[in-house]
Design a protein around this motif. Sequence first.
Motif, PDB file in Angstrom:
ATOM      1  N   ALA A  52      -0.679  10.064  -5.793  1.00 11.62           N
ATOM      2  CA  ALA A  52      -1.667   9.820  -4.739  1.00 11.62           C
ATOM      3  C   ALA A  52      -1.840  11.089  -3.913  1.00 11.62           C
ATOM      4  O   ALA A  52      -0.879  11.826  -3.687  1.00 11.62           O
ATOM      5  N   THR A  53      -3.056  11.344  -3.493  1.00 11.76           N
ATOM      6  CA  THR A  53      -3.303  12.493  -2.609  1.00 11.76           C
ATOM      7  C   THR A  53      -2.827  12.133  -1.197  1.00 11.76           C
ATOM      8  O   THR A  53      -2.621  10.954  -0.877  1.00 11.76           O
ATOM      9  N   ASP A  54      -2.692  13.146  -0.361  1.00 12.74           N
ATOM     10  CA  ASP A  54      -2.309  12.903   1.031  1.00 12.74           C
ATOM     11  C   ASP A  54      -3.321  11.990   1.719  1.00 12.74           C
ATOM     12  O   ASP A  54      -2.950  11.101   2.480  1.00 12.74           O
ATOM     13  N   GLU A  55      -4.596  12.208   1.448  1.00 14.70           N
ATOM     14  CA  GLU A  55      -5.648  11.378   2.046  1.00 14.70           C
ATOM     15  C   GLU A  55      -5.539   9.926   1.569  1.00 14.70           C
ATOM     16  O   GLU A  55      -5.702   8.999   2.366  1.00 14.70           O
ATOM     17  N   GLU A  56      -5.273   9.723   0.277  1.00 12.84           N
ATOM     18  CA  GLU A  56      -5.111   8.365  -0.250  1.00 12.84           C
ATOM     19  C   GLU A  56      -3.898   7.677   0.367  1.00 12.84           C
ATOM     20  O   GLU A  56      -3.959   6.491   0.722  1.00 12.84           O
ATOM     21  N   ILE A  57      -2.814   8.423   0.506  1.00 11.79           N
ATOM     22  CA  ILE A  57      -1.614   7.847   1.131  1.00 11.79           C
ATOM     23  C   ILE A  57      -1.921   7.428   2.563  1.00 11.79           C
ATOM     24  O   ILE A  57      -1.570   6.326   2.991  1.00 11.79           O
ATOM     25  N   GLN A  58      -2.624   8.282   3.291  1.00  8.58           N
ATOM     26  CA  GLN A  58      -2.967   7.964   4.674  1.00  8.58           C
ATOM     27  C   GLN A  58      -3.880   6.734   4.746  1.00  8.58           C
ATOM     28  O   GLN A  58      -3.636   5.814   5.520  1.00  8.58           O
ATOM     29  N   THR A  59      -4.915   6.700   3.924  1.00 12.19           N
ATOM     30  CA  THR A  59      -5.866   5.589   3.929  1.00 12.19           C
ATOM     31  C   THR A  59      -5.195   4.285   3.537  1.00 12.19           C
ATOM     32  O   THR A  59      -5.392   3.245   4.186  1.00 12.19           O
ATOM     33  N   MET A  60      -4.385   4.319   2.495  1.00  8.09           N
ATOM     34  CA  MET A  60      -3.737   3.096   2.022  1.00  8.09           C
ATOM     35  C   MET A  60      -2.636   2.635   2.975  1.00  8.09           C
ATOM     36  O   MET A  60      -2.400   1.428   3.102  1.00  8.09           O
ATOM     37  N   THR A  61      -1.992   3.552   3.665  1.00  8.04           N
ATOM     38  CA  THR A  61      -1.000   3.169   4.672  1.00  8.04           C
ATOM     39  C   THR A  61      -1.678   2.379   5.785  1.00  8.04           C
ATOM     40  O   THR A  61      -1.181   1.318   6.200  1.00  8.04           O
ATOM     41  N   VAL A  62      -2.824   2.874   6.237  1.00  7.69           N
ATOM     42  CA  VAL A  62      -3.586   2.165   7.273  1.00  7.69           C
ATOM     43  C   VAL A  62      -3.998   0.785   6.753  1.00  7.69           C
ATOM     44  O   VAL A  62      -3.885  -0.211   7.473  1.00  7.69           O
ATOM     45  N   PHE A  63      -4.473   0.717   5.504  1.00  6.54           N
ATOM     46  CA  PHE A  63      -4.877  -0.558   4.918  1.00  6.54           C
ATOM     47  C   PHE A  63      -3.709  -1.551   4.908  1.00  6.54           C
ATOM     48  O   PHE A  63      -3.850  -2.695   5.341  1.00  6.54           O
ATOM     49  N   ARG A  66      -2.791  -2.776   8.382  1.00  4.38           N
ATOM     50  CA  ARG A  66      -3.788  -3.750   8.876  1.00  4.38           C
ATOM     51  C   ARG A  66      -3.589  -5.116   8.227  1.00  4.38           C
ATOM     52  O   ARG A  66      -3.715  -6.143   8.882  1.00  4.38           O
ATOM     53  N   GLN A  67      -3.302  -5.112   6.932  1.00  6.52           N
ATOM     54  CA  GLN A  67      -3.089  -6.384   6.236  1.00  6.52           C
ATOM     55  C   GLN A  67      -1.864  -7.110   6.802  1.00  6.52           C
ATOM     56  O   GLN A  67      -1.869  -8.326   6.930  1.00  6.52           O
ATOM     57  N   VAL A  68      -0.829  -6.361   7.130  1.00  4.29           N
ATOM     58  CA  VAL A  68       0.365  -6.961   7.733  1.00  4.29           C
ATOM     59  C   VAL A  68      -0.002  -7.583   9.077  1.00  4.29           C
ATOM     60  O   VAL A  68       0.364  -8.736   9.359  1.00  4.29           O
ATOM     61  N   ALA A  77       4.443 -11.347   5.304  1.00  6.39           N
ATOM     62  CA  ALA A  77       3.293 -10.483   5.589  1.00  6.39           C
ATOM     63  C   ALA A  77       3.352  -9.153   4.844  1.00  6.39           C
ATOM     64  O   ALA A  77       2.358  -8.711   4.279  1.00  6.39           O
ATOM     65  N   THR A  78       4.516  -8.533   4.805  1.00  6.79           N
ATOM     66  CA  THR A  78       4.627  -7.225   4.155  1.00  6.79           C
ATOM     67  C   THR A  78       4.422  -7.329   2.651  1.00  6.79           C
ATOM     68  O   THR A  78       3.686  -6.530   2.060  1.00  6.79           O
ATOM     69  N   SER A  79       5.043  -8.309   2.022  1.00  3.30           N
ATOM     70  CA  SER A  79       4.876  -8.440   0.569  1.00  3.30           C
ATOM     71  C   SER A  79       3.446  -8.843   0.217  1.00  3.30           C
ATOM     72  O   SER A  79       2.907  -8.401  -0.800  1.00  3.30           O
ATOM     73  N   LEU A  80       2.809  -9.658   1.046  1.00  7.26           N
ATOM     74  CA  LEU A  80       1.415 -10.025   0.797  1.00  7.26           C
ATOM     75  C   LEU A  80       0.485  -8.831   0.997  1.00  7.26           C
ATOM     76  O   LEU A  80      -0.474  -8.652   0.246  1.00  7.26           O
ATOM     77  N   ALA A  81       0.781  -8.000   1.976  1.00  2.88           N
ATOM     78  CA  ALA A  81      -0.016  -6.793   2.194  1.00  2.88           C
ATOM     79  C   ALA A  81       0.133  -5.834   1.014  1.00  2.88           C
ATOM     80  O   ALA A  81      -0.842  -5.205   0.580  1.00  2.88           O
ATOM     81  N   LEU A  82       1.341  -5.747   0.479  1.00  3.90           N
ATOM     82  CA  LEU A  82       1.561  -4.905  -0.699  1.00  3.90           C
ATOM     83  C   LEU A  82       0.786  -5.452  -1.895  1.00  3.90           C
ATOM     84  O   LEU A  82       0.183  -4.702  -2.654  1.00  3.90           O
TER      85      LEU A  82
END
Length: 99
Positions: A52-63, A66-68, A77-82
């Motif tokens: 993953a690129t740094d930008e993808e890691i940042q974007t997906m971390t935010v995603f 938010r899901q959590v 919540a964490t496993s469902l967000a994953l």
Amino acid sequence: KSTVAPQALAMLNSPIIRDLATRFATRLGSSENTPIAETIDQAYRIALSRPATDEEIQTMTVFIERQVKLRGEDPNATSLALRDFCHLVLCLNEFIYIE
């Protein structure tokens, strides 16, 4: 190449893809001690055969964060967000089409 709206919606709403995302999240087997960036990178390496690129890691971390939050007090919540993250990865054009 790209998907058209009906294809994208079919993937996002597919019970089969949701089941595969659940299995994918289980395969990642991240724990609360595993940094989320490491889990994201591992998912990209498995699904897309690249880091993953740094930008993808940042974007997906935010995603994922938010899901959590959307799940409030749900103990899963964490496993469902994953799982939601894995579902998203499986719906990426890069995963669907091989160049």
